[in-house]
Scaffold this active site. Structure first.
Site, PDB file in Angstrom:
ATOM      1  N   GLY A  60      48.756  42.731  40.738  1.00  0.00           N
ATOM      2  CA  GLY A  60      50.111  42.958  40.240  1.00  0.00           C
ATOM      3  C   GLY A  60      51.086  41.804  40.298  1.00  0.00           C
ATOM      4  N   TRP A  62      51.605  39.252  38.218  1.00  0.00           N
ATOM      5  CA  TRP A  62      52.291  38.978  36.938  1.00  0.00           C
ATOM      6  C   TRP A  62      53.382  40.035  36.729  1.00  0.00           C
ATOM      7  CZ3 TRP A  62      49.249  36.987  32.076  1.00  0.00           C
ATOM      8  CH2 TRP A  62      48.587  35.795  32.396  1.00  0.00           C
ATOM      9  N   ASP A  79      45.387  48.585  34.361  1.00  0.00           N
ATOM     10  CA  ASP A  79      44.186  47.976  34.954  1.00  0.00           C
ATOM     11  C   ASP A  79      43.126  49.048  35.208  1.00  0.00           C
ATOM     12  OD1 ASP A  79      43.781  44.959  36.345  1.00  0.00           O
ATOM     13  OD2 ASP A  79      42.345  46.488  37.019  1.00  0.00           O
ATOM     14  N   ASP A  95      40.370  51.836  31.348  1.00  0.00           N
ATOM     15  CA  ASP A  95      39.706  50.713  30.674  1.00  0.00           C
ATOM     16  C   ASP A  95      40.473  50.429  29.381  1.00  0.00           C
ATOM     17  OD1 ASP A  95      38.085  49.032  29.216  1.00  0.00           O
ATOM     18  OD2 ASP A  95      36.225  50.072  29.737  1.00  0.00           O
ATOM     19  N   ASP A 119      45.720  39.207  31.405  1.00  0.00           N
ATOM     20  CA  ASP A 119      45.009  38.315  32.336  1.00  0.00           C
ATOM     21  C   ASP A 119      43.646  38.939  32.641  1.00  0.00           C
ATOM     22  OD1 ASP A 119      44.784  36.049  33.939  1.00  0.00           O
ATOM     23  OD2 ASP A 119      45.705  36.993  35.687  1.00  0.00           O
ATOM     24  N   LYS A 159      44.616  35.144  28.866  1.00  0.00           N
ATOM     25  CA  LYS A 159      43.609  34.272  29.479  1.00  0.00           C
ATOM     26  C   LYS A 159      42.468  34.078  28.485  1.00  0.00           C
ATOM     27  CE  LYS A 159      41.906  35.555  33.678  1.00  0.00           C
ATOM     28  NZ  LYS A 159      42.369  34.633  34.697  1.00  0.00           N
TER      29      LYS A 159
END
Ligand code: SAM
Length: 203
Positions: A60, A62, A79, A95, A119, A159
């Protein structure tokens, strides 16, 4: 190399790492916070009142930075793993690649959002091409999802791993966004193939 030797090396590396130490001082849950801070310093993304979707958000850091920088805005954090609460953000455990998770995110936003960031990463195998492909697929999925939900001047941050899929992802980004940049923060480990794509202005 034996498993306990690898984890000893990891522990030593963490001890020496300035960003790990800083994150403890500043109260961030992970050193990853500094990657987003550097991205923000360079691209000047966050300001008060923004609506933000944080995908692959656990533990957590970010989201913690976002709440500080985008005060009074709306934040949705997603997440696979359960997260400790972060301010007044909405948390979705699931998911991201599943339709029902994406539908749940959509139910929680009113209109379009300012920033979608991802990310997300699978556990790396150390095999460059496999890591690049797997993280690349997550990035493409997040980009495809983001382009329909973002305000015209919004930002998409994700990312990526340098490697086989890099050119394909940049090309995909250019299909949907007018500005596409790639940036490796200093806090991203030098020996990692990790980098970040920053896209702006929906076509
Ligand atoms: C590098 S960590 C994120 C760190 C986070 N940005 C922070 O600052 O605390 C990557 C996260 O991506 C999540 N992840 C990987 N695949 C995912 C998926 N398909 N859906 C949702 N989350 C996923 C993992 O569970 C992991 O927590």
């Amino acid at each position: 190399m034996k498993k306990n030797k690898i984890s000893k090396n990891w522990v030593n590396k963490q001890r020496r790492d300035i960003y790990v130490r800083q994150s403890k001082v500043h109260g961030y849950r992970a050193r990853s916070a500094y990657k987003l801070i550097e991205i923000d310093e360079k691209f000047k993304i966050f300001k008060g009142g923004l609506s933000v979707i944080d995908i692959g958000a656990a533990p957590g850091s970010w989201s913690q930075y976002t709440l500080k920088a985008a005060k009074s805005g709306k934040l949705i954090s997603i997440d696979l793993k359960k997260m400790e609460p972060i301010g007044n953000s909405v948390q979705i455990q699931g998911d991201f690649t599943e339709e029902r998770t994406q539908e749940e995110i959509k139910k929680n936003i009113n209109g379009k959002v300012d920033v979608v960031m991802s990310d997300m990463a699978v556990d790396t195998t150390g095999i460059k091409d496999i890591d690049s492909i797997q993280t690349g697929e997550l990035c493409k999925e997040a980009m495809f999802f983001a382009k329909d939900l973002m305000k015209e001047n919004g930002y998409f941050i994700s990312k990526i791993f340098m490697g086989g899929t890099f050119n394909e992802i940049v090309a995909e980004g250019k299909k949907y966004f007018k500005e596409v940049k790639v940036f490796k923060p200093k806090s991203s480990r030098k020996d990692s193939k990790e980098s970040f794509i920053i896209c702006r202005k929906i076509r």
